[in-house]
Design an enzyme around this catalytic site. Sequence first.
Site, PDB file in Angstrom:
ATOM      1  CE  LYS A 196      -3.345  -2.753   0.283  1.00 31.43           C
ATOM      2  NZ  LYS A 196      -2.371  -3.651  -0.400  1.00 31.43           N
ATOM      3  CD  GLU A 254      -5.729   5.502   3.958  1.00 28.66           C
ATOM      4  OE1 GLU A 254      -6.878   5.014   4.082  1.00 28.66           O
ATOM      5  OE2 GLU A 254      -5.024   5.312   2.960  1.00 28.66           O
ATOM      6  CG  HIS A 293     -12.902  -6.748   4.644  1.00 30.00           C
ATOM      7  ND1 HIS A 293     -12.990  -5.410   4.353  1.00 30.00           N
ATOM      8  CD2 HIS A 293     -12.688  -6.829   5.979  1.00 30.00           C
ATOM      9  CE1 HIS A 293     -12.817  -4.706   5.453  1.00 30.00           C
ATOM     10  NE2 HIS A 293     -12.645  -5.549   6.452  1.00 30.00           N
ATOM     11  NE  ARG A 348      -7.984 -10.348  -7.788  1.00 30.34           N
ATOM     12  CZ  ARG A 348      -7.862  -9.577  -6.733  1.00 30.34           C
ATOM     13  NH1 ARG A 348      -6.679  -9.186  -6.325  1.00 30.34           N
ATOM     14  NH2 ARG A 348      -8.932  -9.136  -6.090  1.00 30.34           N
TER      15      ARG A 348
HETATM   16  C1  MV4 Z   1     -10.875   2.350   4.364  1.00 26.93           C
HETATM   17  C2  MV4 Z   1     -12.172   2.496   4.886  1.00 26.93           C
HETATM   18  C3  MV4 Z   1     -12.495   3.695   5.478  1.00 26.93           C
HETATM   19  N1  MV4 Z   1     -11.580   4.685   5.551  1.00 26.93           N
HETATM   20  N2  MV4 Z   1     -10.007   3.375   4.440  1.00 26.93           N
HETATM   21  C4  MV4 Z   1     -11.191  -2.283   3.376  1.00 26.93           C
HETATM   22  C5  MV4 Z   1     -10.383  -3.133   2.463  1.00 26.93           C
HETATM   23  C6  MV4 Z   1      -9.246  -2.291   2.017  1.00 26.93           C
HETATM   24  N3  MV4 Z   1      -9.095  -2.447   0.617  1.00 26.93           N
HETATM   25  C7  MV4 Z   1      -9.568  -0.913   2.404  1.00 26.93           C
HETATM   26  N4  MV4 Z   1     -10.780  -0.947   3.166  1.00 26.93           N
HETATM   27  C8  MV4 Z   1     -11.293   0.168   3.715  1.00 26.93           C
HETATM   28  N5  MV4 Z   1     -10.471   1.222   3.774  1.00 26.93           N
HETATM   29  C9  MV4 Z   1     -10.367   4.486   5.037  1.00 26.93           C
HETATM   30  N6  MV4 Z   1      -9.464   5.486   5.155  1.00 26.93           N
HETATM   31  C10 MV4 Z   1     -13.049   1.423   4.774  1.00 26.93           C
HETATM   32  C11 MV4 Z   1     -12.615   0.253   4.203  1.00 26.93           C
HETATM   33  C12 MV4 Z   1     -13.600  -0.784   4.155  1.00 26.93           C
HETATM   34  C13 MV4 Z   1     -14.080  -1.284   2.959  1.00 26.93           C
HETATM   35  C14 MV4 Z   1     -13.615  -0.827   1.747  1.00 26.93           C
HETATM   36  C15 MV4 Z   1     -14.108  -1.338   0.584  1.00 26.93           C
HETATM   37  C16 MV4 Z   1     -15.089  -2.321   0.612  1.00 26.93           C
HETATM   38  C17 MV4 Z   1     -15.545  -2.773   1.782  1.00 26.93           C
HETATM   39  C18 MV4 Z   1     -15.063  -2.285   2.970  1.00 26.93           C
HETATM   40  C19 MV4 Z   1     -15.564  -2.772   4.159  1.00 26.93           C
HETATM   41  C20 MV4 Z   1     -15.082  -2.273   5.338  1.00 26.93           C
HETATM   42  C21 MV4 Z   1     -14.083  -1.305   5.324  1.00 26.93           C
END
Ligand code: MV4
Length: 480
Positions: free
Chosen positions: A115, A199, A234, A291
Amino acid sequence: MKKILVANRGEIALRVMKTIRKMGIKTVAVFSTADRNAPHVKFADEAVCIGQAPSSESYLKGDKIIEVAKELNVDGIHPGYGFLSENASFAQKVEKNGITWIGPGSKAIEIMGSKLAAKDAVKKYGIPMVPGIDKAITDTEKAKEIARDIGFPILIKASAGGGGKGMRIVEKEKDLEDQMKRAISEAESAFGDGSVFIEKYVASPRHIEIQVLADTYGNIVHLFERECSIQRRHQKVVEEAPSVVLDEALRKEMGEAAVKVAKACDYVGAGTVEFLFDENRNFYFLEMNTRLQVEHPVTEFITGIDLVEQQIRVARGEKLKFAQEDLSIRGHAMELRVYAEDPLEDFMPSTGRLEKYQLPSGEGIRLDNGFEEGMDVPIYYDPMLAKLITYGETREEAIQLIIKAIDDYIVEGVSTTLPFGKFVFQHEAFRSGNFDTHFVKKYYSPEALEEETEKEARLAALIALKEYLKDKEQLRLPHN
Ligand code: MV4
Protein backbone atom coordinates in the site's frame (compact mmCIF):
# COMPACT_ATOMS: atom_id res chain seq x y z
CA MET A 1 0.57 -18.27 -29.04
CA LYS A 2 -0.58 -21.78 -29.76
CA LYS A 3 -1.02 -23.21 -26.28
CA ILE A 4 -1.91 -21.61 -22.95
CA LEU A 5 -1.79 -23.18 -19.51
CA VAL A 6 -4.39 -21.99 -17.01
CA ALA A 7 -2.90 -22.07 -13.51
CA ASN A 8 -6.21 -22.19 -11.70
CA ARG A 9 -9.35 -24.23 -11.01
CA GLY A 10 -13.12 -23.87 -10.76
CA GLU A 11 -15.26 -21.37 -12.62
CA ILE A 12 -12.42 -19.03 -13.52
CA ALA A 13 -10.28 -21.77 -15.09
CA LEU A 14 -13.23 -22.73 -17.27
CA ARG A 15 -14.13 -19.16 -18.14
CA VAL A 16 -10.54 -18.39 -19.19
CA MET A 17 -10.25 -21.60 -21.23
CA LYS A 18 -13.46 -20.84 -23.13
CA THR A 19 -11.95 -17.62 -24.47
CA ILE A 20 -8.62 -19.31 -25.22
CA ARG A 21 -10.45 -21.94 -27.28
CA LYS A 22 -12.56 -19.28 -29.00
CA MET A 23 -9.28 -17.67 -30.12
CA GLY A 24 -8.14 -20.95 -31.68
CA ILE A 25 -5.51 -21.61 -29.02
CA LYS A 26 -5.01 -24.95 -27.22
CA THR A 27 -5.70 -25.20 -23.48
CA VAL A 28 -3.77 -26.93 -20.72
CA ALA A 29 -5.31 -27.52 -17.29
CA VAL A 30 -3.44 -28.31 -14.10
CA PHE A 31 -5.24 -29.97 -11.23
CA SER A 32 -4.93 -31.39 -7.75
CA THR A 33 -5.98 -34.89 -6.74
CA ALA A 34 -9.21 -33.40 -5.34
CA ASP A 35 -10.08 -32.03 -8.79
CA ARG A 36 -9.51 -35.15 -10.94
CA ASN A 37 -13.03 -35.04 -12.32
CA ALA A 38 -13.51 -31.30 -12.21
CA PRO A 39 -15.08 -29.54 -15.22
CA HIS A 40 -11.95 -27.51 -15.95
CA VAL A 41 -9.99 -30.77 -16.30
CA LYS A 42 -12.54 -32.32 -18.63
CA PHE A 43 -12.77 -29.18 -20.72
CA ALA A 44 -9.05 -28.73 -21.37
CA ASP A 45 -7.23 -30.18 -24.39
CA GLU A 46 -4.56 -31.50 -22.03
CA ALA A 47 -4.52 -31.80 -18.25
CA VAL A 48 -1.78 -32.59 -15.76
CA CYS A 49 -2.05 -33.51 -12.09
CA ILE A 50 0.34 -31.32 -10.11
CA GLY A 51 -0.15 -32.57 -6.56
CA GLN A 52 -2.28 -33.17 -3.52
CA ALA A 53 -5.49 -31.39 -2.60
CA PRO A 54 -4.13 -28.58 -0.39
CA SER A 55 -3.32 -25.54 -2.58
CA SER A 56 0.15 -25.35 -1.06
CA GLU A 57 0.83 -28.75 -2.62
CA SER A 58 -0.73 -28.04 -6.00
CA TYR A 59 -2.14 -24.73 -7.27
CA LEU A 60 0.52 -22.74 -5.41
CA LYS A 61 3.43 -24.85 -6.66
CA GLY A 62 4.85 -22.35 -9.12
CA ASP A 63 7.95 -24.34 -10.03
CA LYS A 64 5.94 -27.47 -10.70
CA ILE A 65 3.55 -25.52 -12.94
CA ILE A 66 6.41 -24.01 -14.93
CA GLU A 67 7.94 -27.48 -15.29
CA VAL A 68 4.66 -28.81 -16.72
CA ALA A 69 4.38 -25.82 -19.03
CA LYS A 70 7.83 -26.44 -20.44
CA GLU A 71 7.23 -30.14 -20.88
CA LEU A 72 4.06 -29.49 -22.85
CA ASN A 73 5.54 -26.65 -24.92
CA VAL A 74 3.17 -24.08 -23.48
CA ASP A 75 3.52 -20.52 -24.85
CA GLY A 76 1.67 -18.63 -22.13
CA ILE A 77 0.37 -18.96 -18.58
CA HIS A 78 -2.89 -17.38 -17.42
CA PRO A 79 -3.13 -17.29 -13.62
CA GLY A 80 -6.84 -16.42 -13.16
CA TYR A 81 -7.42 -14.77 -9.77
CA GLY A 82 -6.14 -15.84 -6.35
CA PHE A 83 -3.40 -18.52 -6.09
CA LEU A 84 -0.32 -17.25 -7.99
CA SER A 85 -2.02 -14.40 -9.84
CA GLU A 86 -0.42 -11.60 -7.79
CA ASN A 87 2.86 -13.29 -7.05
CA ALA A 88 5.54 -11.07 -8.58
CA SER A 89 8.34 -13.61 -8.33
CA PHE A 90 6.23 -16.27 -10.05
CA ALA A 91 5.42 -13.86 -12.88
CA GLN A 92 9.11 -13.16 -13.24
CA LYS A 93 10.03 -16.85 -13.23
CA VAL A 94 7.47 -17.59 -15.93
CA GLU A 95 9.03 -14.96 -18.18
CA LYS A 96 12.58 -16.08 -17.34
CA ASN A 97 11.62 -19.53 -18.60
CA GLY A 98 10.62 -18.10 -21.95
CA ILE A 99 6.89 -18.39 -21.32
CA THR A 100 4.53 -15.42 -21.74
CA TRP A 101 2.97 -14.26 -18.49
CA ILE A 102 -0.61 -13.20 -19.20
CA GLY A 103 -0.68 -10.42 -16.68
CA PRO A 104 1.12 -7.22 -15.70
CA GLY A 105 4.87 -6.97 -15.25
CA SER A 106 6.30 -8.21 -11.97
CA LYS A 107 7.32 -4.66 -11.06
CA ALA A 108 3.71 -3.42 -11.17
CA ILE A 109 2.56 -6.41 -9.11
CA GLU A 110 5.22 -5.69 -6.54
CA ILE A 111 4.46 -1.97 -6.26
CA MET A 112 0.73 -2.52 -5.88
CA GLY A 113 1.28 -5.34 -3.40
CA SER A 114 2.48 -2.73 -0.95
CA LYS A 115 0.00 0.00 0.00
CA LEU A 116 2.79 2.40 0.84
CA ALA A 117 4.74 1.73 -2.36
CA ALA A 118 1.49 2.24 -4.27
CA LYS A 119 0.83 5.59 -2.62
CA ASP A 120 4.39 6.58 -3.34
CA ALA A 121 4.15 5.61 -7.00
CA VAL A 122 0.94 7.54 -7.69
CA LYS A 123 1.85 10.58 -5.56
CA LYS A 124 3.04 12.77 -8.41
CA TYR A 125 -0.06 12.14 -10.54
CA GLY A 126 -2.48 14.12 -8.40
CA ILE A 127 -4.72 11.19 -7.55
CA PRO A 128 -7.10 11.98 -4.66
CA MET A 129 -6.15 10.03 -1.54
CA VAL A 130 -7.70 9.78 1.91
CA PRO A 131 -6.11 12.33 4.28
CA GLY A 132 -3.29 10.60 6.12
CA ILE A 133 0.35 9.66 5.82
CA ASP A 134 2.25 7.83 3.13
CA LYS A 135 5.17 6.57 5.22
CA ALA A 136 5.37 3.70 7.71
CA ILE A 137 5.11 4.92 11.27
CA THR A 138 6.30 3.36 14.56
CA ASP A 139 6.62 6.38 16.84
CA THR A 140 3.35 6.53 18.81
CA GLU A 141 3.84 10.17 19.86
CA LYS A 142 4.23 11.21 16.23
CA ALA A 143 1.19 9.10 15.38
CA LYS A 144 -0.87 11.00 17.97
CA GLU A 145 0.16 14.31 16.44
CA ILE A 146 -0.84 13.15 12.99
CA ALA A 147 -4.13 11.72 14.25
CA ARG A 148 -4.96 15.00 15.99
CA ASP A 149 -4.19 16.75 12.74
CA ILE A 150 -6.48 14.67 10.55
CA GLY A 151 -9.07 14.16 13.29
CA PHE A 152 -10.56 11.02 14.84
CA PRO A 153 -11.71 8.42 14.04
CA ILE A 154 -8.64 7.23 12.20
CA LEU A 155 -7.74 3.93 10.62
CA ILE A 156 -4.47 2.09 11.08
CA LYS A 157 -3.63 0.00 8.02
CA ALA A 158 -0.89 -2.51 7.33
CA SER A 159 1.14 -1.69 4.23
CA ALA A 160 1.32 -5.35 3.26
CA GLY A 161 -2.35 -5.92 4.11
CA GLY A 162 -5.23 -6.01 1.70
CA GLY A 163 -8.85 -6.99 1.64
CA GLY A 164 -9.26 -5.41 5.07
CA LYS A 165 -6.64 -7.54 6.78
CA GLY A 166 -4.68 -5.72 9.45
CA MET A 167 -7.02 -2.69 9.69
CA ARG A 168 -7.91 -1.06 13.01
CA ILE A 169 -10.28 1.80 13.67
CA VAL A 170 -9.24 4.14 16.47
CA GLU A 171 -11.97 6.38 17.87
CA LYS A 172 -10.06 8.21 20.61
CA GLU A 173 -6.53 9.36 21.23
CA LYS A 174 -6.19 7.34 24.43
CA ASP A 175 -6.60 4.09 22.43
CA LEU A 176 -4.05 4.98 19.77
CA GLU A 177 -0.85 3.77 21.38
CA ASP A 178 -2.24 0.38 22.29
CA GLN A 179 -3.93 -0.16 18.92
CA MET A 180 -0.83 0.84 17.02
CA LYS A 181 1.34 -1.63 18.91
CA ARG A 182 -1.17 -4.36 18.24
CA ALA A 183 -1.43 -3.43 14.55
CA ILE A 184 2.34 -3.51 14.12
CA SER A 185 2.81 -6.89 15.80
CA GLU A 186 -0.18 -8.31 13.94
CA ALA A 187 1.21 -7.10 10.60
CA GLU A 188 4.61 -8.47 11.53
CA SER A 189 3.28 -11.95 12.19
CA ALA A 190 0.70 -12.02 9.38
CA PHE A 191 2.76 -10.51 6.55
CA GLY A 192 6.34 -10.49 7.85
CA ASP A 193 6.23 -6.72 7.42
CA GLY A 194 5.26 -4.55 10.39
CA SER A 195 4.87 -1.32 8.39
CA VAL A 196 1.64 0.46 9.25
CA PHE A 197 0.25 3.86 8.32
CA ILE A 198 -2.63 6.09 9.31
CA GLU A 199 -5.59 7.42 7.37
CA LYS A 200 -8.72 9.35 8.19
CA TYR A 201 -11.51 6.81 8.67
CA VAL A 202 -14.21 7.25 6.04
CA ALA A 203 -17.27 6.11 7.96
CA SER A 204 -19.86 5.26 5.30
CA PRO A 205 -18.12 4.75 2.01
CA ARG A 206 -19.17 3.02 -1.13
CA HIS A 207 -16.62 0.83 -2.83
CA ILE A 208 -16.32 1.68 -6.49
CA GLU A 209 -13.63 0.25 -8.71
CA ILE A 210 -12.54 1.08 -12.25
CA GLN A 211 -11.48 -1.52 -14.80
CA VAL A 212 -8.42 -0.54 -16.80
CA LEU A 213 -6.72 -2.10 -19.79
CA ALA A 214 -3.23 -1.25 -21.01
CA ASP A 215 -1.10 -2.48 -23.89
CA THR A 216 2.67 -2.59 -24.16
CA TYR A 217 2.74 0.58 -26.30
CA GLY A 218 1.60 2.93 -23.54
CA ASN A 219 -2.07 2.97 -24.54
CA ILE A 220 -4.35 2.83 -21.49
CA VAL A 221 -8.14 2.93 -21.40
CA HIS A 222 -10.68 2.46 -18.63
CA LEU A 223 -13.82 0.36 -18.96
CA PHE A 224 -15.90 2.30 -16.45
CA GLU A 225 -16.84 1.30 -12.94
CA ARG A 226 -18.18 -1.56 -10.89
CA GLU A 227 -20.14 -0.96 -7.72
CA CYS A 228 -18.91 -3.44 -5.09
CA SER A 229 -20.27 -2.04 -1.85
CA ILE A 230 -22.38 -5.08 -1.02
CA GLN A 231 -19.87 -7.16 0.88
CA ARG A 232 -19.67 -9.18 4.05
CA ARG A 233 -16.48 -9.13 6.08
CA HIS A 234 -14.53 -7.86 3.07
CA GLN A 235 -15.93 -10.62 0.90
CA LYS A 236 -17.91 -9.17 -2.00
CA VAL A 237 -21.29 -10.79 -2.56
CA VAL A 238 -23.11 -8.65 -5.09
CA GLU A 239 -21.57 -6.45 -7.76
CA GLU A 240 -23.07 -4.33 -10.49
CA ALA A 241 -22.12 -2.07 -13.35
CA PRO A 242 -22.57 0.77 -13.78
CA SER A 243 -22.90 2.33 -10.30
CA VAL A 244 -26.09 4.26 -9.64
CA VAL A 245 -24.22 7.09 -7.92
CA LEU A 246 -21.88 8.24 -10.67
CA ASP A 247 -22.79 10.80 -13.26
CA GLU A 248 -20.95 11.35 -16.54
CA ALA A 249 -18.58 13.93 -15.07
CA LEU A 250 -17.54 11.86 -12.05
CA ARG A 251 -17.26 8.71 -14.14
CA LYS A 252 -14.86 10.51 -16.43
CA GLU A 253 -12.89 11.95 -13.54
CA MET A 254 -12.53 8.60 -11.77
CA GLY A 255 -11.75 6.84 -15.03
CA GLU A 256 -8.98 9.32 -15.77
CA ALA A 257 -7.60 8.93 -12.24
CA ALA A 258 -7.55 5.14 -12.69
CA VAL A 259 -5.68 5.48 -15.98
CA LYS A 260 -3.10 7.63 -14.21
CA VAL A 261 -2.67 4.98 -11.51
CA ALA A 262 -2.01 2.42 -14.25
CA LYS A 263 0.46 4.78 -15.89
CA ALA A 264 2.25 5.34 -12.57
CA CYS A 265 3.26 1.69 -12.39
CA ASP A 266 3.72 1.05 -16.15
CA TYR A 267 0.76 -1.29 -16.04
CA VAL A 268 0.16 -3.82 -18.81
CA GLY A 269 -2.99 -5.90 -19.23
CA ALA A 270 -6.26 -5.84 -17.30
CA GLY A 271 -6.26 -4.30 -13.83
CA THR A 272 -8.61 -2.72 -11.34
CA VAL A 273 -8.24 0.50 -9.42
CA GLU A 274 -10.24 0.62 -6.18
CA PHE A 275 -11.71 3.78 -4.78
CA LEU A 276 -13.64 4.78 -1.69
CA PHE A 277 -16.57 7.07 -2.46
CA ASP A 278 -17.94 9.15 0.41
CA GLU A 279 -21.27 10.85 1.17
CA ASN A 280 -19.99 14.14 -0.20
CA ARG A 281 -19.21 12.44 -3.51
CA ASN A 282 -15.46 12.60 -2.97
CA PHE A 283 -13.45 9.67 -4.23
CA TYR A 284 -10.13 8.40 -2.91
CA PHE A 285 -7.63 5.94 -4.35
CA LEU A 286 -7.34 2.82 -2.18
CA GLU A 287 -5.33 0.21 -4.04
CA MET A 288 -4.88 -1.48 -7.38
CA ASN A 289 -5.57 -5.15 -8.02
CA THR A 290 -3.16 -6.49 -10.57
CA ARG A 291 -5.27 -9.42 -11.80
CA LEU A 292 -8.48 -10.27 -13.58
CA GLN A 293 -11.16 -9.90 -10.91
CA VAL A 294 -13.96 -12.21 -9.90
CA GLU A 295 -16.54 -9.59 -10.86
CA HIS A 296 -15.14 -8.82 -14.34
CA PRO A 297 -18.25 -10.21 -16.14
CA VAL A 298 -20.44 -7.21 -15.26
CA THR A 299 -17.95 -5.01 -17.11
CA GLU A 300 -17.95 -7.41 -20.07
CA PHE A 301 -21.74 -7.17 -20.26
CA ILE A 302 -21.97 -3.38 -20.27
CA THR A 303 -19.02 -2.81 -22.62
CA GLY A 304 -19.29 -5.84 -24.90
CA ILE A 305 -15.58 -6.52 -24.44
CA ASP A 306 -14.10 -9.92 -23.54
CA LEU A 307 -11.48 -9.01 -20.96
CA VAL A 308 -9.66 -12.34 -21.15
CA GLU A 309 -9.33 -11.96 -24.92
CA GLN A 310 -7.86 -8.50 -24.37
CA GLN A 311 -5.43 -9.86 -21.78
CA ILE A 312 -4.19 -12.44 -24.25
CA ARG A 313 -3.96 -9.97 -27.14
CA VAL A 314 -1.97 -7.50 -25.06
CA ALA A 315 0.28 -10.30 -23.75
CA ARG A 316 1.15 -11.37 -27.29
CA GLY A 317 2.14 -7.86 -28.14
CA GLU A 318 -0.91 -6.51 -29.95
CA LYS A 319 -2.00 -2.89 -29.73
CA LEU A 320 -5.39 -2.10 -28.24
CA LYS A 321 -7.83 -1.84 -31.14
CA PHE A 322 -10.00 0.79 -29.42
CA ALA A 323 -9.43 4.15 -27.79
CA GLN A 324 -11.32 5.71 -24.88
CA GLU A 325 -13.74 7.49 -27.25
CA ASP A 326 -14.76 4.15 -28.75
CA LEU A 327 -15.97 2.83 -25.42
CA SER A 328 -19.40 3.36 -23.93
CA ILE A 329 -21.78 1.82 -21.42
CA ARG A 330 -24.81 0.00 -22.65
CA GLY A 331 -27.40 -1.47 -20.26
CA HIS A 332 -26.91 -2.69 -16.73
CA ALA A 333 -25.43 -5.88 -15.24
CA MET A 334 -25.83 -7.57 -11.85
CA GLU A 335 -23.73 -10.33 -10.34
CA LEU A 336 -24.30 -12.61 -7.39
CA ARG A 337 -21.51 -14.81 -6.06
CA VAL A 338 -23.03 -18.17 -5.27
CA TYR A 339 -21.13 -19.63 -2.34
CA ALA A 340 -21.59 -23.02 -0.70
CA GLU A 341 -22.25 -21.30 2.61
CA ASP A 342 -25.24 -21.28 4.92
CA PRO A 343 -26.65 -17.76 5.28
CA LEU A 344 -28.74 -18.93 8.24
CA GLU A 345 -25.65 -20.20 10.06
CA ASP A 346 -23.35 -17.20 9.90
CA PHE A 347 -22.23 -18.18 6.39
CA MET A 348 -20.54 -21.36 7.56
CA PRO A 349 -19.00 -23.24 4.63
CA SER A 350 -21.41 -25.97 3.61
CA THR A 351 -19.66 -28.99 2.18
CA GLY A 352 -21.15 -32.15 0.79
CA ARG A 353 -22.50 -33.49 -2.47
CA LEU A 354 -24.48 -31.48 -4.98
CA GLU A 355 -27.42 -33.90 -5.04
CA LYS A 356 -29.25 -31.62 -7.42
CA TYR A 357 -27.63 -28.85 -9.41
CA GLN A 358 -29.73 -27.21 -12.11
CA LEU A 359 -28.67 -23.93 -13.65
CA PRO A 360 -30.91 -21.12 -14.81
CA SER A 361 -30.51 -20.05 -18.43
CA GLY A 362 -32.00 -17.68 -20.95
CA GLU A 363 -31.43 -14.35 -22.60
CA GLY A 364 -29.53 -11.91 -20.42
CA ILE A 365 -28.36 -14.67 -18.06
CA ARG A 366 -24.72 -15.71 -17.80
CA LEU A 367 -23.45 -18.39 -15.48
CA ASP A 368 -19.76 -18.68 -14.77
CA ASN A 369 -19.87 -22.04 -13.08
CA GLY A 370 -17.34 -24.62 -11.99
CA PHE A 371 -19.57 -27.42 -10.72
CA GLU A 372 -21.86 -30.22 -11.88
CA GLU A 373 -24.62 -32.29 -10.32
CA GLY A 374 -23.20 -35.16 -8.28
CA MET A 375 -19.91 -33.41 -7.52
CA ASP A 376 -18.61 -32.93 -4.01
CA VAL A 377 -17.78 -29.43 -2.87
CA PRO A 378 -14.16 -29.78 -1.74
CA ILE A 379 -13.15 -28.31 1.61
CA TYR A 380 -9.74 -27.27 0.38
CA TYR A 381 -10.62 -24.25 -1.70
CA ASP A 382 -12.73 -21.11 -1.85
CA PRO A 383 -16.37 -22.19 -1.45
CA MET A 384 -17.64 -20.20 -4.44
CA LEU A 385 -19.66 -22.48 -6.72
CA ALA A 386 -20.52 -20.04 -9.45
CA LYS A 387 -21.30 -16.49 -10.40
CA LEU A 388 -24.77 -15.64 -11.58
CA ILE A 389 -24.73 -12.60 -13.85
CA THR A 390 -27.66 -10.90 -15.55
CA TYR A 391 -27.94 -8.12 -18.07
CA GLY A 392 -30.81 -5.81 -18.96
CA GLU A 393 -31.45 -2.51 -20.67
CA THR A 394 -32.09 -0.99 -17.25
CA ARG A 395 -31.06 -1.68 -13.67
CA GLU A 396 -34.59 -2.74 -12.79
CA GLU A 397 -34.61 -5.24 -15.64
CA ALA A 398 -31.29 -6.72 -14.53
CA ILE A 399 -32.64 -7.03 -10.97
CA GLN A 400 -35.88 -8.71 -12.08
CA LEU A 401 -33.89 -11.12 -14.21
CA ILE A 402 -31.51 -12.07 -11.43
CA ILE A 403 -34.37 -12.68 -8.97
CA LYS A 404 -36.05 -14.93 -11.53
CA ALA A 405 -32.75 -16.72 -12.19
CA ILE A 406 -32.21 -17.28 -8.45
CA ASP A 407 -35.65 -18.94 -8.32
CA ASP A 408 -34.71 -21.16 -11.27
CA TYR A 409 -31.34 -22.15 -9.78
CA ILE A 410 -31.90 -25.49 -8.05
CA VAL A 411 -29.30 -26.67 -5.56
CA GLU A 412 -29.82 -29.58 -3.18
CA GLY A 413 -27.27 -31.18 -0.90
CA VAL A 414 -25.46 -28.05 0.19
CA SER A 415 -26.64 -24.66 1.43
CA THR A 416 -25.88 -21.66 -0.76
CA THR A 417 -26.00 -17.89 -0.67
CA LEU A 418 -28.77 -17.87 -3.32
CA PRO A 419 -31.53 -16.96 -0.80
CA PHE A 420 -29.26 -14.33 0.68
CA GLY A 421 -28.79 -12.86 -2.78
CA LYS A 422 -32.53 -12.69 -3.29
CA PHE A 423 -32.82 -10.90 0.04
CA VAL A 424 -30.35 -8.26 -1.20
CA PHE A 425 -32.01 -7.79 -4.60
CA GLN A 426 -35.43 -7.39 -3.00
CA HIS A 427 -34.27 -4.99 -0.33
CA GLU A 428 -35.55 -1.43 -0.51
CA ALA A 429 -32.12 0.05 0.23
CA PHE A 430 -30.57 -1.92 -2.62
CA ARG A 431 -33.42 -1.12 -4.99
CA SER A 432 -33.20 2.58 -4.30
CA GLY A 433 -29.42 2.57 -4.70
CA ASN A 434 -29.08 4.15 -1.28
CA PHE A 435 -26.52 1.85 0.37
CA ASP A 436 -22.88 1.68 1.42
CA THR A 437 -20.33 -0.93 2.53
CA HIS A 438 -22.34 -1.48 5.74
CA PHE A 439 -25.41 -2.82 3.92
CA VAL A 440 -25.10 -6.44 5.11
CA LYS A 441 -24.24 -5.52 8.69
CA LYS A 442 -27.07 -2.98 8.79
CA TYR A 443 -29.91 -4.95 7.21
CA TYR A 444 -29.10 -8.63 7.15
CA SER A 445 -29.91 -11.20 9.81
CA PRO A 446 -31.00 -14.83 9.54
CA GLU A 447 -34.35 -13.74 11.01
CA ALA A 448 -34.83 -11.11 8.31
CA LEU A 449 -34.10 -13.74 5.65
CA GLU A 450 -36.51 -16.24 7.21
CA GLU A 451 -39.18 -13.59 7.46
CA GLU A 452 -38.72 -12.74 3.79
CA THR A 453 -38.94 -16.43 2.85
CA GLU A 454 -42.10 -16.92 4.92
CA LYS A 455 -43.73 -13.83 3.47
CA GLU A 456 -43.08 -15.25 0.05
CA ALA A 457 -44.41 -18.68 0.96
CA ARG A 458 -47.62 -17.08 2.27
CA LEU A 459 -47.95 -15.05 -0.91
CA ALA A 460 -47.40 -18.14 -3.04
CA ALA A 461 -50.05 -20.01 -1.05
CA LEU A 462 -52.46 -17.14 -1.47
CA ILE A 463 -51.93 -17.03 -5.22
CA ALA A 464 -52.39 -20.79 -5.44
CA LEU A 465 -55.63 -20.54 -3.48
CA LYS A 466 -56.93 -17.78 -5.76
CA GLU A 467 -56.11 -19.86 -8.83
CA TYR A 468 -57.86 -22.81 -7.29
CA LEU A 469 -61.01 -20.82 -6.56
CA LYS A 470 -60.98 -19.34 -10.05
CA ASP A 471 -60.69 -22.83 -11.55
CA LYS A 472 -63.52 -24.08 -9.40
CA GLU A 473 -65.67 -21.17 -10.50
CA GLN A 474 -64.99 -21.93 -14.16
CA LEU A 475 -65.66 -25.60 -13.64
CA ARG A 476 -69.01 -24.81 -12.13
CA LEU A 477 -70.10 -22.55 -14.99
CA PRO A 478 -71.19 -25.20 -17.49
CA HIS A 479 -73.51 -26.72 -14.90
CA ASN A 480 -75.40 -23.48 -14.27
C1 MV4 B 1 -10.87 2.35 4.36
C2 MV4 B 1 -12.17 2.50 4.89
C3 MV4 B 1 -12.50 3.70 5.48
N1 MV4 B 1 -11.58 4.69 5.55
N2 MV4 B 1 -10.01 3.37 4.44
C4 MV4 B 1 -11.19 -2.28 3.38
C5 MV4 B 1 -10.38 -3.13 2.46
C6 MV4 B 1 -9.25 -2.29 2.02
N3 MV4 B 1 -9.09 -2.45 0.62
C7 MV4 B 1 -9.57 -0.91 2.40
N4 MV4 B 1 -10.78 -0.95 3.17
C8 MV4 B 1 -11.29 0.17 3.72
N5 MV4 B 1 -10.47 1.22 3.77
C9 MV4 B 1 -10.37 4.49 5.04
N6 MV4 B 1 -9.46 5.49 5.15
C10 MV4 B 1 -13.05 1.42 4.77
C11 MV4 B 1 -12.62 0.25 4.20
C12 MV4 B 1 -13.60 -0.78 4.15
C13 MV4 B 1 -14.08 -1.28 2.96
C14 MV4 B 1 -13.62 -0.83 1.75
C15 MV4 B 1 -14.11 -1.34 0.58
C16 MV4 B 1 -15.09 -2.32 0.61
C17 MV4 B 1 -15.54 -2.77 1.78
C18 MV4 B 1 -15.06 -2.28 2.97
C19 MV4 B 1 -15.56 -2.77 4.16
C20 MV4 B 1 -15.08 -2.27 5.34
C21 MV4 B 1 -14.08 -1.30 5.32
